[in-house]
Design an enzyme around this catalytic site. Structure first.
Site, mmCIF file in Angstrom:
data_model
loop_
_atom_site.group_PDB
_atom_site.id
_atom_site.type_symbol
_atom_site.label_atom_id
_atom_site.label_comp_id
_atom_site.label_asym_id
_atom_site.label_seq_id
_atom_site.Cartn_x
_atom_site.Cartn_y
_atom_site.Cartn_z
ATOM 1 N N LEU A 1 0.817 -1.215 0.000
ATOM 2 C CA LEU A 1 0.000 0.000 0.000
ATOM 3 C C LEU A 1 0.849 1.262 0.000
ATOM 4 O O LEU A 1 0.332 2.371 -0.154
ATOM 5 C CB LEU A 1 -0.923 0.022 1.221
ATOM 6 C CG LEU A 1 -2.076 -0.968 1.214
ATOM 7 C CD1 LEU A 1 -2.876 -0.841 2.505
ATOM 8 C CD2 LEU A 1 -2.994 -0.743 0.023
ATOM 9 N N LYS B 1 3.562 1.782 2.522
ATOM 10 C CA LYS B 1 3.933 2.147 3.883
ATOM 11 C C LYS B 1 5.265 2.879 3.913
ATOM 12 O O LYS B 1 5.447 3.850 4.647
ATOM 13 C CB LYS B 1 4.074 0.865 4.709
ATOM 14 C CG LYS B 1 3.238 0.866 5.943
ATOM 15 C CD LYS B 1 3.467 -0.403 6.752
ATOM 16 C CE LYS B 1 3.487 -1.633 5.908
ATOM 17 N NZ LYS B 1 4.165 -2.763 6.390
ATOM 18 N N ILE C 1 6.607 4.705 1.575
ATOM 19 C CA ILE C 1 6.472 6.066 1.053
ATOM 20 C C ILE C 1 5.740 6.953 2.058
ATOM 21 O O ILE C 1 6.122 8.100 2.284
ATOM 22 C CB ILE C 1 5.796 6.046 -0.327
ATOM 23 C CG1 ILE C 1 6.798 5.444 -1.316
ATOM 24 C CG2 ILE C 1 5.353 7.444 -0.757
ATOM 25 C CD1 ILE C 1 6.316 5.247 -2.695
ATOM 26 N N LYS D 1 -15.175 -1.568 5.587
ATOM 27 C CA LYS D 1 -15.106 -2.762 6.444
ATOM 28 C C LYS D 1 -13.683 -3.327 6.592
ATOM 29 O O LYS D 1 -13.264 -3.643 7.712
ATOM 30 C CB LYS D 1 -16.065 -3.834 5.916
ATOM 31 C CG LYS D 1 -16.257 -5.006 6.843
ATOM 32 C CD LYS D 1 -17.192 -4.699 8.002
ATOM 33 C CE LYS D 1 -18.644 -4.923 7.606
ATOM 34 N NZ LYS D 1 -19.589 -4.439 8.583
ATOM 35 N N LYS E 1 -17.350 7.590 9.316
ATOM 36 C CA LYS E 1 -17.714 6.214 9.622
ATOM 37 C C LYS E 1 -16.487 5.437 10.119
ATOM 38 O O LYS E 1 -16.549 4.728 11.126
ATOM 39 C CB LYS E 1 -18.279 5.564 8.348
ATOM 40 C CG LYS E 1 -18.867 4.201 8.569
ATOM 41 C CD LYS E 1 -19.624 3.742 7.344
ATOM 42 C CE LYS E 1 -20.064 2.312 7.488
ATOM 43 N NZ LYS E 1 -20.555 1.783 6.202
ATOM 44 N N CYS F 1 27.305 -0.896 -13.031
ATOM 45 C CA CYS F 1 27.811 -2.133 -12.446
ATOM 46 C C CYS F 1 27.937 -3.211 -13.515
ATOM 47 O O CYS F 1 28.839 -3.138 -14.344
ATOM 48 C CB CYS F 1 26.937 -2.544 -11.265
ATOM 49 S SG CYS F 1 27.867 -3.498 -10.054
ATOM 50 N N GLN G 1 30.500 -3.655 -16.804
ATOM 51 C CA GLN G 1 31.239 -4.873 -17.154
ATOM 52 C C GLN G 1 30.926 -5.306 -18.582
ATOM 53 O O GLN G 1 31.829 -5.671 -19.336
ATOM 54 C CB GLN G 1 30.920 -5.981 -16.145
ATOM 55 C CG GLN G 1 31.357 -5.600 -14.717
ATOM 56 C CD GLN G 1 30.944 -6.614 -13.658
ATOM 57 O OE1 GLN G 1 30.230 -7.576 -13.948
ATOM 58 N NE2 GLN G 1 31.386 -6.406 -12.429
ATOM 59 N N GLU H 1 32.295 -14.650 -14.462
ATOM 60 C CA GLU H 1 30.992 -14.939 -13.840
ATOM 61 C C GLU H 1 30.127 -15.747 -14.799
ATOM 62 O O GLU H 1 29.312 -16.559 -14.380
ATOM 63 C CB GLU H 1 30.288 -13.614 -13.462
ATOM 64 C CG GLU H 1 28.929 -13.819 -12.804
ATOM 65 C CD GLU H 1 28.232 -12.515 -12.395
ATOM 66 O OE1 GLU H 1 28.754 -11.410 -12.677
ATOM 67 O OE2 GLU H 1 27.140 -12.610 -11.803
ATOM 68 N N HIS I 1 27.151 2.121 -8.004
ATOM 69 C CA HIS I 1 25.724 2.370 -8.249
ATOM 70 C C HIS I 1 25.377 3.822 -7.908
ATOM 71 O O HIS I 1 25.017 4.121 -6.759
ATOM 72 C CB HIS I 1 24.878 1.452 -7.363
ATOM 73 C CG HIS I 1 24.933 0.016 -7.773
ATOM 74 N ND1 HIS I 1 24.018 -0.550 -8.629
ATOM 75 C CD2 HIS I 1 25.797 -0.965 -7.445
ATOM 76 C CE1 HIS I 1 24.320 -1.830 -8.808
ATOM 77 N NE2 HIS I 1 25.393 -2.106 -8.102
ATOM 78 N N GLU J 1 22.799 5.394 -8.541
ATOM 79 C CA GLU J 1 21.365 5.584 -8.263
ATOM 80 C C GLU J 1 21.058 5.635 -6.760
ATOM 81 O O GLU J 1 20.056 6.195 -6.351
ATOM 82 C CB GLU J 1 20.516 4.500 -8.942
ATOM 83 C CG GLU J 1 20.641 3.079 -8.395
ATOM 84 C CD GLU J 1 21.767 2.270 -9.006
ATOM 85 O OE1 GLU J 1 22.768 2.868 -9.470
ATOM 86 O OE2 GLU J 1 21.670 1.030 -9.008
HETATM 87 N N1 GLN Z 1 27.345 -9.602 -11.223
HETATM 88 C C1 GLN Z 1 28.307 -8.564 -11.237
HETATM 89 C C2 GLN Z 1 29.306 -8.676 -10.100
HETATM 90 O O1 GLN Z 1 29.058 -9.319 -9.124
HETATM 91 C C3 GLN Z 1 27.647 -7.213 -11.226
HETATM 92 C C4 GLN Z 1 26.899 -6.939 -9.969
HETATM 93 C C5 GLN Z 1 25.943 -5.795 -10.104
HETATM 94 O O2 GLN Z 1 25.627 -5.366 -11.203
HETATM 95 N N2 GLN Z 1 25.445 -5.294 -9.014
HETATM 96 O O3 GLN Z 1 30.352 -8.096 -10.166
#
Ligand code: GLN
Length: 550
Positions: free
Chosen positions: A15, A17, A19, A189, A223, A379, A383, A403, A515, A517
Site C-alpha cells: 500500500l 507504507k 512512502i 469494512k 464512519k 555495475c 562490465q 561470472e 551504483h 542511483e
Molecule cells: N554480477 C556482477 C558482479 O558481481 C555485477 C553486480 C551488479 O551489477 N550489481 O560483479
C-alpha cells in the site's frame, strides 16, 4: 529525548507504507525536526542481500555497505538523514541472530530465553539504538497486521508506549479503502477489521492513513473514525497520486504532521514544503522529453530497479525533461535483435547477477556505441561495456566475465583473486586463486576521476564517493590493450580498481562499477543522471554528431 512514530499496515501489502513513512519524515524535517528512520522486517533472512529481486524488489545498499530493504531508498530520497544498514534495518533473522549469540555467551544468566521478553527486548534495544539522538524516529513495521511473523515486532512497539509514555509515541496505521465499482460503493469494512486486529494485540492507532483511488468522502471518514475509535480529523486520505512527490503536500494539507506534533506536545514552526512544490512543478511542465531504454533482466518487476528508475526521473526533474523509461528484457534483444532500440534517445544497462540475457546486454552496448546513442552502464552495465569493447574494439575474441564463462580465453572481468597475480590472465593461473575470492565489495568508497574526463566534468570534481555492490572487477592485466582500443578508464578506486569507463569518440558513453542511483534524490538530482538525460535530449533534438562508421 527521542519520540517515536510507528507505522503499521493492514488489509493488504504494497500500500506504500515506506512512502508514507518517508513523506511524514520529509514533512517533519520541513518543520525543523531531526529525523531518523528504521525499517523492521519480519522475514527470517538476516538481510535481503540473498533474496531474489523477483521476491523482494531491489536491494538498497546503504552508505555503510549493508544490503537492506528498498524502503530505505524511499527514506533517503525523501529525508536528508542518511540511513545505515547497521542501525536502520532489522529483520527477524538479525534479531534472533543477536539473541542466540547472547544466549551462547551466557549473557542471560541461566534464564529460559523466550520471545517475550528476550526477543521483544532485543527489538526495543535495536529501535532505541537506531533512533540515535533524533527528535523523532519513524519506525516502519514490514508485513501486514495479522501475519504470524510480525507479532513480536508489534508486541515490542506496544510495550514502548507503556515504557515511554503515550506522549512520546504515535501509532499510524495504513489501510486500504477499496471502491467496489459494480456497487458504486466505497468499503470501510476492511479498515474496521484491520484496526480491530491491531487493537486485539493492544495497539490503538492514533492516526489512520487510508489508501484509496479517490479522495475519501467526509461520510466515510466519519464512519471509519466512529468504528475505529480514531478522531475524524486523524483519518487521513491517501488517494492515488500521479506523482510520488505530491504526497508530502497531500498529507500535510490534511494536518497529518499537526496531529503528530500535538500528540507529542511539540510546538513547531510551519512546514516549508516549497522544495516539493518545485519538484512537482518541474515534472509537470517539462521543456522536452526523451525515451530511455532500460535493458535488464527483471523488467516485469518495476521494484527491482526502483532507485535507478527514480534516479533517471530525477535527471529529468533537473533538466526539465519528461523521461519515458522503456523496460526491455535483455533476452528479447538476444532473440530478436536490437530493432527495439531504434527510437531510443538513451540506453541504460543496469546492475545484475547471473548470465540470462547477457548476450542481449552486450548487443545493446554495441548498438549504443555504434549508433552514437547515449549510454549509461551501471555495475554489470559497465562490465558488459568492457566486454563489448574488448571483443569489438580490441579484437579479443570470446572476451567475457568469468561470472558467465570460466573458460573464456580473455577474462576481461573476473574476481580479483583470479587476475591479481596472473600476468597473462591464463585459466590455469586463475583457477586455484578463484576459490579464495567471491566476497562482495559493498558500500561507499572513494574514487579518483581522471582530469578532463566526461566523468570528472559531470561531477565537477576529481574525487567522489559512491556505493558498491558487486564481486567481479575489470581485470587490470587488460587495461593497456583496452586503452589502446579507445576505452578510457576515467575512474579508479584507491586500490587501483576500475570504477568508471568512457569512450571519448562518442557523444556520451559512460559506465560505472558503482551504483550512482543510490545517492540520487529528487531535490539535488545526480550529476551522472543529469548528464545522461541532457545527452539523450541532445540526441533526440539531433544536435549530437553521430560517430563515424566503423
Ligand atoms: N554480477 C556482477 C558482479 O558481481 C555485477 C553486480 C551488479 O551489477 N550489481 O560483479
Amino acid at each position: 529525548m527521542t519520540s517515536y512514530v510507528f507505522i503499521t499496515g493492514g488489509v493488504v501489502s504494497s500500500l506504500g507504507k515506506g512512502i508514507t513513512s518517508a513523506c511524514l519524515g520529509a514533512i517533519l524535517e520541513a518543520r525543523g525536526l531531526t529525523i531518523s528512520m528504521i525499517k523492521l522486517d519480519p522475514y527470517i533472512n538476516v538481510d535481503p542481500g540473498t533474496m531474489s529481486p523477483f521476491q523482494h524488489g531491489e536491494v538498497f545498499v546503504t552508505h555503510d555497505g549493508t544490503e537492506t530493504d528498498l524502503d530505505l531508498g524511499h527514506y533517503e530520497r525523501f529525508v536528508r538523514t542518511t540511513t545505515t544498514g547497521r542501525n536502520s534495518n532489522f529483520t527477524t533473522g538479525r534479531i534472533y541472530e543477536s539473541v542466540i549469540a547472547k544466549e551462547r555467551r551466557g549473557d542471560y544468566l541461566g534464564a529460559t530465553v523466550q520471545v517475550i521478553p528476550h526477543i521483544t527486548d532485543e527489538i526495543k534495544e535495536s529501535v532505541a539504538r537506531g533512533a540515535g539522538d533524533a527528535d523523532i524516529c519513524l519506525v516502519e513495521i514490514g508485513g501486514t497486521v495479522g501475519d504470524i511473523e510480525s507479532l513480536p515486532f508489534l508486541e515490542a512497539i506496544r510495550q514502548m508506549s507503556v515504557d515511554l509514555g503515550h506522549d512520546r509515541v504515535v501509532y499510524v496505521h495504513l489501510t486500504l479503502v477499496p471502491y467496489i465499482s459494480t456497487a458504486s460503493e466505497i468499503k470501510t469494512k476492511p479498515t474496521q477489521h484491520s484496526v480491530k486486529e491491531l487493537r486485539s494485540i493492544g495497539i490503538q492507532p492514533d492516526i489512520l492513513v487510508c489508501r484509496s483511488e479517490l479522495p475519501l468522502p467526509e461520510e466515510q471518514r466519519r464512519k471509519i473514525a466512529l468504528f475505529t475509535n480514531v478522531k475524524p480529523d486523524a483519518v487521513i486520505s491517501a488517494y492515488d497520486a500521479d506523482d510520488l512527490y505530491k504526497i508530502p503536500e497531500m498529507m500535510h494539507s490534511q494536518g497529518f504532521d499537526d496531529i503528530v506534533a500535538k500528540q507529542l506536545n511539540l510546538d513547531l514552526p510551519p512546514a516549508d514544503l516549497s522544495v516539493w512544490d518545485s519538484i512537482v512543478e518541474a515534472k509537470k511542465n517539462p521543456s522536452g522529453e526523451v525515451n530511455v531504454a532500460m535493458v535488464g533482466k527483471y523488467v516485469d518487476l518495476r521494484d527491482a530497479y526502483i532507485s535507478l528508475s527514480e534516479a533517471l526521473l530525477h535527471g529529468g526533474i533537473h533538466t526539465r525533461t519528461r523521461v519515458n523509461i522503456h523496460y526491455i528484457e535483455a533476452q528479447d534483444i538476444e532473440d530478436n535483435g536490437v530493432d527495439c532500440l531504434a527510437d531510443m534517445d538513451g540506453i541504460v544497462v543496469p546492475g545484475g547477477f547471473g548470465d540470462r540475457g547477457i548476450q542481449g546486454k552486450i548487443e545493446a552496448v554495441r548498438y549504443a556505441r555504434e549508433s552514437g546513442t547515449p549510454y549509461l552502464g551501471i555495475c554489470l552495465g559497465m562490465q558488459v561495456a568492457v566486454i563489448e569493447a574488448a571483443r569489438n574494439l580490441a579484437g579479443l575474441e570470446g572476451a567475457m566475465s568469468t561470472e558467465f564463462n570460466r573458460e573464456t580465453p580473455h577474462p576481461v572481468v573476473a574476481l580479483i583473486t583470479e587476475w591479481q597475480d596472473a600476468k597473462t590472465g591464463s585459466v590455469e593461473q586463475r583457477t586455484e586463486a578463484s576459490n579464495l575470492g567471491g566476497t562482495m565489495r559493498l558500500g561507499a568508497q572513494e574514487i579518483t576521476l581522471k582530469e578532463g574526463s566526461l566523468a570528472a566534468t559531470s561531477y565537477g570534481s576529481t574525487t567522489i564517493s559512491e556505493r558498491h555492490r558487486h564481486r567481479y572487477e575489470v581485470n587490470n592485466n587488460y587495461r593497456d590493450r583496452l586503452t589502446e582500443a579507445g576505452l578510457v578508464f576515467s575512474g579508479l578506486s584507491v586500490d587501483d580498481l576500475v570504477e568508471m569507463v568512457e569512450i571519448p569518440d562518442h557523444p556520451w558513453f559512460v559506465a560505472s562499477q558503482f551504483h550512482p542511483e543510490f545517492t540520487s534524490n529528487p531535490r539535488d538530482g545526480h550529476p551522472l543522471f543529469k548528464g545522461f538525460i541532457e545527452a539523450a535530449r541532445r540526441h533526440r533534438e539531433g544536435a549530437l554528431p553521430k560517430v563515424k562508421e566503423a
